[in-house]
Design an enzyme around this catalytic site. Structure first.
Site, PDB file in Angstrom:
ATOM      1  CG  HIS A   1      -2.104   0.881   1.145  1.00  0.00           C
ATOM      2  ND1 HIS A   1      -2.268   1.966   1.982  1.00  0.00           N
ATOM      3  CD2 HIS A   1      -3.156   0.890   0.296  1.00  0.00           C
ATOM      4  CE1 HIS A   1      -3.391   2.588   1.664  1.00  0.00           C
ATOM      5  NE2 HIS A   1      -3.948   1.959   0.652  1.00  0.00           N
TER       6      HIS A   1
ATOM      7  CE  LYS B   1      -1.648   4.848  -0.675  1.00  0.00           C
ATOM      8  NZ  LYS B   1      -2.313   4.086  -1.643  1.00  0.00           N
TER       9      LYS B   1
ATOM     10  CG  ASP C   1      18.974  10.839  -9.210  1.00  0.00           C
ATOM     11  OD1 ASP C   1      18.955   9.884 -10.002  1.00  0.00           O
ATOM     12  OD2 ASP C   1      18.854  12.024  -9.570  1.00  0.00           O
TER      13      ASP C   1
END
Lengths: 234, 234
Positions: B168, B170, B175
């Protein structure tokens, strides 16, 4: 010439003795000064840390076990001989710690709230006099085990969105000063099942923006500002 | 007695002159020392500021319009007379800016990716030589309009969870130095419909923890480490 030499020697001795005594005096004085200066620097550095440098904390879920309510929340301690819940620090116990530190306001803006343990912390804080406000997603009010109805019955004001789009935020603001934000919904599955994260920060430039967002949505979702009030009375 | 007095006066004069000369010498030396010390403090303060203070940025969704691809992504500019998309800065255009600044690695760990515009940015960066890696939720591969299959066909390595619980998170790491994290899934609905947020930070104490989380999941979800490899070849 002898007495000239004698005079010079006495004078030199006098100067050396006075110089020595003066240096000893300076040494004692300087060491006291340095000590007090270093204490004052430490204080100002501490102040800098508080005002300029924010603390950021990260919590990752899932926890292997739910944190024990009695151990972490009630303050009475857990008296069970064998307790199925965790008495060691977990991501959830850390979240409890930040929530329970709340003194005046707790603004919760979370998509779905089905976790009874977290809802109980809200109710506990509300009873303690904390001004709790909740914004959540309209559709998720119907989620199995939604705690919102109970919290409304307790008297906590709740507002929801008025469109088919999601009120998908998952943040909380402790006393308007500490932000808890991430992917984490307030569900049991998020605690011990899902891969989730929370960032906790007291960076005022960030908390102020989230405070503004909360206030904007709180007003936008005021039933008075919605043509047909959709939130039934508990 | 006269000559004793004379001797004393000469000695006193000698001491005062030498003391005066010494004090003048110390004064010049101390002022140089103070100058160089204050420069060195400034430098160390500067260093502290650089190492301890990170930049934090917040994006709130929904945008009122989708940011114009040609205007913000292609670098060719938008030549349409009337363009339905936004040429003004939006939360999405800001997200593009951070993604397009990527030079070497882009690690994406997002529950669902159905937004073609964001997937195109990943493909574009991958073609440019950026090492893109994606972790996403297994069930969401079947979501209508999932972009994961196309990205896999392009050659971007993808791994997913292997349980019924949700992957879940996000977040994305640019870099390994800039973290983009919040409630925002990579869907069109999240851009122009839902209430969503993203926090962008380059605080190394935070980015390193998310880098470690990404690497942990990347290894955990390696098909070799899963009894039955479940991710079909594109």
């Amino acid at each position: 010439m002898d007495s000239a030499l004698k005079g010079s020697i006495y004078t030199i001795l006098f100067f050396f003795t006075s110089e020595l005594l003066y240096k000893l005096y300076r040494k004692v004085k300087d060491s006291r000064h340095v000590k007090s200066e270093s204490e004052s620097n430490m204080y100002s550095r501490k102040q800098e840390t508080t005002s300029n440098c924010s603390s950021l904390k990260v919590l990752f879920f899932p926890d292997s076990k739910i944190a024990c309510r009695d151990h972490f929340i009630t303050g009475n301690g857990c008296y069970k001989d064998i307790c199925a819940y965790s008495h060691s620090d977990t991501a959830l116990s850390e979240l409890y710690k930040h929530m329970l530190a709340c003194k005046s306001t707790l603004d919760v803006c979370v998509f779905v709230v089905t976790c009874k343990d977290l809802a109980d912390v809200l109710a506990r804080l509300f009873r303690r006099g904390v001004k709790v406000r909740i914004i959540t997603d309209k559709e998720q009010l119907q989620a199995s085990g939604s705690q919102i109805w109970t919290l409304m019955k307790d008297g906590i004001p709740v507002r929801t969105n008025d469109s088919s789009y999601l009120m998908h935020h998952k943040f909380a603001l402790i006393d308007g000063k500490v932000l808890i934000n991430g992917s984490f919904n307030w569900t049991r599955q998020a605690i011990t099942g899902n891969q989730e994260n929370l960032i906790i920060t007291d960076d005022s430039s960030v908390t102020q923006l989230f405070m503004r967002e909360f206030q904007k949505l709180w007003e936008q979702y005021d039933p008075k500002n919605i043509v047909a009030g959709f939130l039934p009375k508990p």
